[in-house]
Write an enzyme that holds these catalytic residues in place. Structure first.
Site, PDB file in Angstrom:
ATOM      1  N   ILE A  14      16.734 -59.900 -15.397  1.00 43.35           N
ATOM      2  CA  ILE A  14      17.099 -60.418 -14.077  1.00 43.35           C
ATOM      3  C   ILE A  14      18.208 -61.461 -14.188  1.00 43.35           C
ATOM      4  O   ILE A  14      19.218 -61.400 -13.479  1.00 43.35           O
ATOM      5  CB  ILE A  14      15.871 -61.004 -13.363  1.00 43.35           C
ATOM      6  CG1 ILE A  14      14.861 -59.908 -13.053  1.00 43.35           C
ATOM      7  CG2 ILE A  14      16.289 -61.716 -12.069  1.00 43.35           C
ATOM      8  CD1 ILE A  14      13.559 -60.407 -12.453  1.00 43.35           C
ATOM      9  N   TYR A 170      -0.629 -69.233 -12.539  1.00 46.03           N
ATOM     10  CA  TYR A 170       0.663 -68.621 -12.259  1.00 46.03           C
ATOM     11  C   TYR A 170       0.987 -68.690 -10.771  1.00 46.03           C
ATOM     12  O   TYR A 170       2.106 -69.042 -10.372  1.00 46.03           O
ATOM     13  CB  TYR A 170       0.628 -67.170 -12.732  1.00 46.03           C
ATOM     14  CG  TYR A 170       1.948 -66.455 -12.699  1.00 46.03           C
ATOM     15  CD1 TYR A 170       2.956 -66.761 -13.614  1.00 46.03           C
ATOM     16  CD2 TYR A 170       2.187 -65.436 -11.777  1.00 46.03           C
ATOM     17  CE1 TYR A 170       4.163 -66.079 -13.601  1.00 46.03           C
ATOM     18  CE2 TYR A 170       3.390 -64.747 -11.757  1.00 46.03           C
ATOM     19  CZ  TYR A 170       4.374 -65.069 -12.675  1.00 46.03           C
ATOM     20  OH  TYR A 170       5.575 -64.402 -12.657  1.00 46.03           O
ATOM     21  N   LYS A 174       4.111 -70.702  -9.075  1.00 43.81           N
ATOM     22  CA  LYS A 174       5.156 -70.045  -8.306  1.00 43.81           C
ATOM     23  C   LYS A 174       5.219 -70.561  -6.870  1.00 43.81           C
ATOM     24  O   LYS A 174       6.308 -70.665  -6.299  1.00 43.81           O
ATOM     25  CB  LYS A 174       4.952 -68.528  -8.337  1.00 43.81           C
ATOM     26  CG  LYS A 174       5.081 -67.941  -9.747  1.00 43.81           C
ATOM     27  CD  LYS A 174       6.381 -68.359 -10.419  1.00 43.81           C
ATOM     28  CE  LYS A 174       6.518 -67.806 -11.812  1.00 43.81           C
ATOM     29  NZ  LYS A 174       7.797 -68.176 -12.455  1.00 43.81           N
ATOM     30  N   THR A 205      11.195 -55.120 -16.323  1.00 43.76           N
ATOM     31  CA  THR A 205      11.728 -55.967 -17.387  1.00 43.76           C
ATOM     32  C   THR A 205      10.712 -55.955 -18.521  1.00 43.76           C
ATOM     33  O   THR A 205       9.604 -55.424 -18.385  1.00 43.76           O
ATOM     34  CB  THR A 205      11.926 -57.409 -16.906  1.00 43.76           C
ATOM     35  OG1 THR A 205      10.630 -57.962 -16.593  1.00 43.76           O
ATOM     36  CG2 THR A 205      12.822 -57.483 -15.670  1.00 43.76           C
TER      37      THR A 205
END
Length: 282
Positions: A14, A170, A174, A205
């Site tokens: 990215i 997580y 975020k 990815t």
């Protein structure tokens, strides 16, 4: 005239896709925890005609981030920041996730906010996971957005005695990234610069492949199958939005978070994935 520099933190697909869109005629500084990753990405970009330098950075370390800022400024004026580094729920403990994804991002925004050039811009790659965390209190939102980075992980609700699950760590990180960007945008305007967040869904990815083949892989595959788009994204699709945000075409956009997940979050709250909704607020 000083050389313009775009700093890419994280040598994954990215960050590099965004750098290709934004870096013609500029110096790219790729920083990664693993030197081999940075050099591999640099080789590809150099062969495409870009001027590229590399360095190492540990985004869980304030001094390492400060060294990165110093290195970037030695190369020229920092006009672009592309922060695309982090760890996923399958890669680390809650403690490490909070230190890297939450604290590290806060430090990066603080430190680069002091040197970003007039007219500069940045994007932080966050995650759709931040949108699936139940609403936090106004007090917790403010703590995540504005607490000085050195004090952030000392907050009671961020203790690893409270945050015991990697996915929860997580999601909090975020959500915190998006809130922190909102607050930092107010500071960055004093330098005539802009900063925004992109919250992608699953993008193919190396990090995503870890997740798809990890303990939550079946859940993620089901998530994609039941989403409106029915697939994962490509890095170039994320770069399309980053290009808007980092150029003059997005000059009126700052402090914003852009969810790019193929409708996964919509389906999670209101569609076929709603059975996954949590039963209590954090």
């Amino acid at each position: 005239m000083k050389k313009q520099v775009n700093v890419v933190i994280g040598a994954g697909a990215i960050g590099i896709a965004i750098a290709r869109r934004m870096s013609a005629g500029k110096t790219i500084l790729i920083a990664d925890l693993k030197p081999d990753n940075a050099e591999r990405a640099a080789k590809t970009l150099r062969e495409a005609g870009f001027q590229v330098e590399t360095t190492t950075v540990d985004i869980s370390s304030k001094s390492s981030i400060q060294d990165l800022v110093k290195r970037a400024c030695e190369l020229g004026e920092v006009h672009g920041l592309i922060h695309a580094a982090g760890v996923s729920p399958s890669q680390a403990t809650p403690e490490v996730i909070l230190k890297v994804d939450l604290y590290g991002t806060a430090v990066i925004l603080e430190e680069f906010g002091q040197v970003i050039a007039q007219g500069g811009s940045g994007v932080v790659i966050s995650s759709q996971s931040g949108h699936r965390l139940p609403a936090l209190s106004a007090e917790k939102n403010k703590i995540l957005a504005t607490t000085p980075s050195d004090e952030l992980l000392a907050q009671d609700f961020l203790s690893t005695k409270v945050v015991t699950d990697t996915l929860n760590a997580y999601q909090i990180s975020k959500r915190g990234n998006a809130l922190r960007v909102m607050a930092e945008a107010v500071k960055w305007k004093d330098r005539g610069a802009r900063i925004n967040t992109i919250s992608p869904g699953i993008v193919i990815t190396l990090l995503a492949l870890d997740e798809l083949n990890g303990p939550r892989g079946e859940s993620y595959r089901n998530m994609l199958a039941r989403s409106p788009a029915g697939r994962a994204a490509t890095a170039d699709e994320i770069a399309n939005v980053a290009e808007l945000l980092m150029t003059d075409a997005g000059a009126f956009i700052t402090g914003s978070d852009f969810l790019i997940d193929g409708g996964v979050t919509a389906s999670y709250w209101f569609g076929e994935l709603d059975y996954l909704q949590p039963t209590s607020n954090t």
